[in-house]
Design an enzyme around this catalytic site. Structure first.
Site, PDB file in Angstrom:
ATOM      1  N   ARG A  80       0.812  -1.207   0.000  1.00 50.13           N
ATOM      2  CA  ARG A  80       0.000   0.000   0.000  1.00 50.13           C
ATOM      3  C   ARG A  80       0.854   1.269   0.000  1.00 50.13           C
ATOM      4  O   ARG A  80       1.970   1.261   0.518  1.00 50.13           O
ATOM      5  CB  ARG A  80      -0.924   0.005   1.228  1.00 50.13           C
ATOM      6  N   HIS A 105      -0.518  -2.170  -4.644  1.00 49.83           N
ATOM      7  CA  HIS A 105       0.034  -3.098  -5.638  1.00 49.83           C
ATOM      8  C   HIS A 105       0.106  -2.516  -7.048  1.00 49.83           C
ATOM      9  O   HIS A 105      -0.214  -3.179  -8.035  1.00 49.83           O
ATOM     10  CB  HIS A 105      -0.771  -4.388  -5.647  1.00 49.83           C
ATOM     11  N   HIS A 179       3.740 -12.433  -6.181  1.00 44.41           N
ATOM     12  CA  HIS A 179       2.648 -12.633  -5.233  1.00 44.41           C
ATOM     13  C   HIS A 179       2.119 -14.072  -5.263  1.00 44.41           C
ATOM     14  O   HIS A 179       0.905 -14.289  -5.202  1.00 44.41           O
ATOM     15  CB  HIS A 179       1.520 -11.642  -5.525  1.00 44.41           C
ATOM     16  N   SER A 180       3.014 -15.045  -5.319  1.00 49.29           N
ATOM     17  CA  SER A 180       2.579 -16.437  -5.238  1.00 49.29           C
ATOM     18  C   SER A 180       2.178 -16.785  -3.812  1.00 49.29           C
ATOM     19  O   SER A 180       2.771 -16.314  -2.840  1.00 49.29           O
ATOM     20  CB  SER A 180       3.703 -17.376  -5.688  1.00 49.29           C
ATOM     21  N   TYR A 181       1.149 -17.636  -3.718  1.00 46.30           N
ATOM     22  CA  TYR A 181       0.658 -18.138  -2.422  1.00 46.30           C
ATOM     23  C   TYR A 181       1.096 -19.590  -2.281  1.00 46.30           C
ATOM     24  O   TYR A 181       0.694 -20.447  -3.060  1.00 46.30           O
ATOM     25  CB  TYR A 181      -0.866 -18.079  -2.372  1.00 46.30           C
ATOM     26  N   ASP A 251      -0.490 -10.200   8.038  1.00 43.27           N
ATOM     27  CA  ASP A 251      -0.464  -9.376   6.832  1.00 43.27           C
ATOM     28  C   ASP A 251       0.446  -8.206   7.137  1.00 43.27           C
ATOM     29  O   ASP A 251       0.037  -7.049   7.129  1.00 43.27           O
ATOM     30  CB  ASP A 251      -1.879  -8.904   6.447  1.00 43.27           C
ATOM     31  N   GLU A 313       6.067 -12.258   0.056  1.00 40.41           N
ATOM     32  CA  GLU A 313       6.362 -11.147  -0.842  1.00 40.41           C
ATOM     33  C   GLU A 313       7.651 -10.451  -0.400  1.00 40.41           C
ATOM     34  O   GLU A 313       7.625  -9.547   0.428  1.00 40.41           O
ATOM     35  CB  GLU A 313       5.198 -10.163  -0.851  1.00 40.41           C
TER      36      GLU A 313
END
Length: 348
Positions: A80, A105, A179-181, A251, A313
């Site tokens: 952000r 982003h 931004h892979s999970y 987060d 990230e």
């Protein structure tokens, strides 16, 4: 090593192609020319069964909007920007507020929504998929014509290296990440709460109720954010803690310690899969999928669930109020942005 290019669809009459890169062990990745999105990281378990260890949409068309940014290149700035404003060289840059009261982003149409040029190369020991893109001055409000070069390399040692390079003809802001999970159980057989996590970090950045940094640095010692000794992600995630309450889970930004050691280790006991992360980035944002979107994910024929996976990230800290941490995202005219993150997979 082998690579295959597959046409899998069209967005706005443009071809969406998947580049499928494999080593001799079957380890590899699938990545799109749209958003440089990694749809698959294919990793063997202790029994040699190769499965995907990142979240993937069931319907390829879901990637056109991709509200959770699955697998995507994030830019020009990850995270952000408080109130969508930042000061650069005495001028205030204003951005669209696509994340509530903040910019997030890279804006409404960040790099995750762009088609990129692609070239590939393979040899006996490694292969790569290389993406390039010219972001024109003014795109999403950012100054400077920015040339980016992104390379996904896999090795015979089951490593994925992500290398980022960029150069601008004006001073600008750049903070790139992927931004892979991750979910090492393979094809999401279980959530991430039993995954063991280690982070080489003694501090996080405090966030306010709008989830932007205040500028205060908090010691992780004695808090749910302490992963300096490996523990399960689920052990403390529901503890009473104001920072956890704001994010509805993890987060947050961890400030990484210096040196070339392992910065993050993720381990799943049942499968035996372990992932060690090395990076020259100075921080990492970890997001425990606290607010999943409604798109269906592969292998499950259902929507993603809360705590289904962990976004890792590696980046510079997001920009908070009063230009907090902005200096880490400033790229001066003619200077090269050069970052790398390595994900090394093994069986324990």
């Amino acid at each position: 090593m082998e690579i295959l290019k597959v046409l899998i669809g069209k967005f706005n009459n443009k071809k969406v192609e998947s580049y499928n890169l494999r080593n001799s062990n079957g380890f590899g990745i699938n990545a799109l020319n749209y958003g440089a999105i990694i749809t698959d990281i294919l990793v063997p378990d202790r029994n040699g069964i190769i499965e995907n260890v990142v979240l993937k949409y069931e319907d390829i068309n879901s990637y056109e909007k991709n509200p959770s940014y699955l697998g995507a290149l994030i830019g020009r700035t990850a995270g952000r920007i408080a109130k969508g404003k930042v000061e650069l060289n005495g001028n205030v840059l204003s951005f669209d507020k696509n994340y509530g009261s903040n910019q997030g982003h890279g804006g409404i149409n960040g790099f995750d929504k762009r088609f990129l040029d692609v070239k590939t190369n393979i040899n006996e020991n490694e292969g790569y998929i290389e993406f390039s893109y010219l972001s024109p001055s003014g795109e999403e409000g950012y100054p400077g014509n920015l040339k980016i070069n992104l390379r996904y390399t896999i090795t015979e040692e089951n490593e994925l290296k992500i290398s980022y390079k960029a150069i601008s003809d004006e001073d600008t802001l750049v903070n790139l990440t992927n931004h892979s999970y991750f979910n090492l159980s393979g094809n999401y057989k279980e959530n991430i709460l039993n995954h063991h996590l280690y982070i080489d970090s003694d501090f996080i950045t405090e966030i306010n109720k709008n989830q932007v940094p205040t500028g205060k640095i908090i010691s992780v010692d004695g808090t749910p954010f302490d992963f300096t000794s490996p523990k399960t992600i689920g052990r403390d995630i529901e503890e009473e803690d104001y920072q956890l309450e704001i994010g509805q889970g993890y987060d947050h930004t961890w400030i990484l310690n210096g040196g070339n050691d392992i910065k993050i280790r993720l381990y799943h006991k049942a499968s035996g899969r372990q992932m060690d992360v090395y990076t020259n980035q100075n921080s990492v944002v970890l997001y425990s999928l606290n607010f999943p979107d409604d798109e269906k994910i592969s292998y499950a024929n259902r929507s993603a669930k809360r705590r289904e996976a962990l976004a890792i990230e590696t980046q510079s800290p997001p920009i908070g109020e009063n230009n907090i941490f902005a200096k880490y995202s400033i790229l001066r005219k003619g200077e090269e942005y050069n970052k790398e993150t390595i994900y090394k997979f093994s069986i324990i």
